[in-house]
Scaffold this active site. Structure first.
Site, PDB file in Angstrom:
ATOM      1  N   ILE A  48       0.829  -1.200   0.000  1.00 10.23           N
ATOM      2  CA  ILE A  48       0.000   0.000   0.000  1.00 10.23           C
ATOM      3  C   ILE A  48       0.866   1.254   0.000  1.00 10.23           C
ATOM      4  CG2 ILE A  48      -1.714   1.302   1.336  1.00 10.23           C
ATOM      5  CD1 ILE A  48      -2.630  -1.435   2.486  1.00 10.23           C
ATOM      6  N   SER A 170      -6.788  -0.315  10.851  1.00  6.50           N
ATOM      7  CA  SER A 170      -7.418  -1.531  10.317  1.00  6.50           C
ATOM      8  C   SER A 170      -8.760  -1.729  10.996  1.00  6.50           C
ATOM      9  CB  SER A 170      -6.525  -2.750  10.589  1.00  6.50           C
ATOM     10  OG  SER A 170      -7.219  -3.959  10.314  1.00  6.50           O
ATOM     11  N   TYR A 202      -1.805  -7.534  17.431  1.00  3.83           N
ATOM     12  CA  TYR A 202      -1.924  -6.677  16.246  1.00  3.83           C
ATOM     13  C   TYR A 202      -3.210  -5.852  16.323  1.00  3.83           C
ATOM     14  CZ  TYR A 202      -2.818  -5.368  11.378  1.00  3.83           C
ATOM     15  OH  TYR A 202      -3.104  -4.664  10.241  1.00  3.83           O
ATOM     16  N   LYS A 206      -3.616  -1.736  16.386  1.00  9.44           N
ATOM     17  CA  LYS A 206      -4.446  -0.983  15.447  1.00  9.44           C
ATOM     18  C   LYS A 206      -5.479  -0.125  16.185  1.00  9.44           C
ATOM     19  CE  LYS A 206      -2.165  -1.394  12.713  1.00  9.44           C
ATOM     20  NZ  LYS A 206      -1.586  -0.546  11.629  1.00  9.44           N
TER      21      LYS A 206
END
Length: 318
Positions: A48, A170, A202, A206
């Protein structure tokens, strides 16, 4: 035969449903002028980040790829230059797993570059391990390194006029939780070495990205700098390059069938970089090039403030 047709219909319907929801595509329509402007993109050598860099370079921006690996960054720069004709794309060394490296990057940038218009906190990983400073790798890279980087560059962003900070979060933040007791004890927001445990870590990191953006917007009120967090979609990137072989065997076929390509995944990031008129939405969370609602814990003022204050202490800013 009828059973096969029914099965095919169910699979086709499921595929269509997924591509219109979880794997929905969007297109950035923002067209803000970028000539003469400077953008930093962390992890801009792949996925990205690279797709974002390519688009901004094509629009005439000066693009700085802030990456750990020089060889990969230089290969990305050569490809971007070949595709865009831009000669204003360069590499600066940054290892987000080292607070010393973050400080060195900021010092080098501030000495060599006179302006900053966009800071894209893009880099991220799903992995086990520790940073140079002893923090859990996901908390340290995905949140803490970007937190320090942003704080060190805020004044330069303010000087440019209309600067923006875009942080790639996310939808996984919805399953995250910030346990300050665990953080104080372990220098991490997750414990354990099983795959599901560091995936949960994770998610926690986020959630930190979204909370950081929420609090940053408050601190930027009255300035000309705005900030946004984004869910890029579920994208085929190197994010999970550290996961085990058996996971890749499972993930790769699904990824090839359903996951978005990096260019599509970059669209919401680009929307928050280039869309004019979204300044009143500073601090908000975007997906599919539109503002989206977040979970209650992702907009908890008290938790966002405490995370900011704890992050300042951990980075040695206070």
């Amino acid at each position: 035969m009828i059973h096969l047709l029914l099965l095919f219909g169910v699979l086709l319907g499921g595929y269509f449903l997924l591509t219109q929801t979880l794997f929905k595509k969007s297109k950035c329509k923002g067209n803000a002028a970028m000539a003469g402007k400077t953008a930093i993109i962390t992890g801009g050598n792949t996925g990205i980040g690279k797709a974002t860099a390519l688009h901004l370079a094509r629009k005439g921006a000066r693009v700085i790829l802030a990456c750990r690996n020089r060889d990969k960054a230089e290969a990305a720069i050569a490809d971007i230059q070949q595709k865009t004709g831009s000669t204003d794309v360069l590499y600066m060394q940054l290892d987000l797993a080292s607070l010393k490296s973050v400080r060195c990057f900021a010092e080098t940038f501030l000495k060599s570059e006179s302006r900053l218009d966009l800071l894209v906190n893009n880099a991220g990983l799903v992995a086990d391990g520790r940073t140079e400073d002893g923090f859990g790798i996901e908390f340290g890279v995905n949140h803490l390194g970007h937190f320090l980087l942003t704080c060190l560059l805020l004044e330069r962003l303010k000087e440019a006029g209309g600067g923006r900070v875009v942080t790639v979060a996310s939808m996984a933040h919805r399953w995250g939780h910030v346990d300050f007791d665990v953080l104080a004890m372990n220098k991490d927001l997750g414990t354990g070495r099983y795959s599901w445990q560091f995936f949960h870590a994770y998610c926690n990191s986020k959630l930190c990205n979204v909370l950081f953006t929420h609090e940053l917007a408050k601190r930027l009120k009255g300035t000309n700098v705005t900030c946004y967090s984004v869910h890029p979609g579920i994208v085929r990137t190197e994010l999970s390059r550290h996961v085990s072989l058996w996971q890749k065997v499972f993930i790769d076929p699904v990824a090839k069938l359903l996951f978005l390509d990096p260019e599509t995944g970059a669209q919401t990031t680009l929307h928050c970089c280039l869309q004019e008129g979204i300044e009143p939405l500073s601090g908000r969370y975007f997906s599919c090039c539109a503002e989206q609602e977040v979970s209650a814990r992702a907009k908890n003022d008290a938790v966002a403030l405490k995370l900011w204050e704890v992050s300042e202490r951990l980075c040695g800013l206070c």
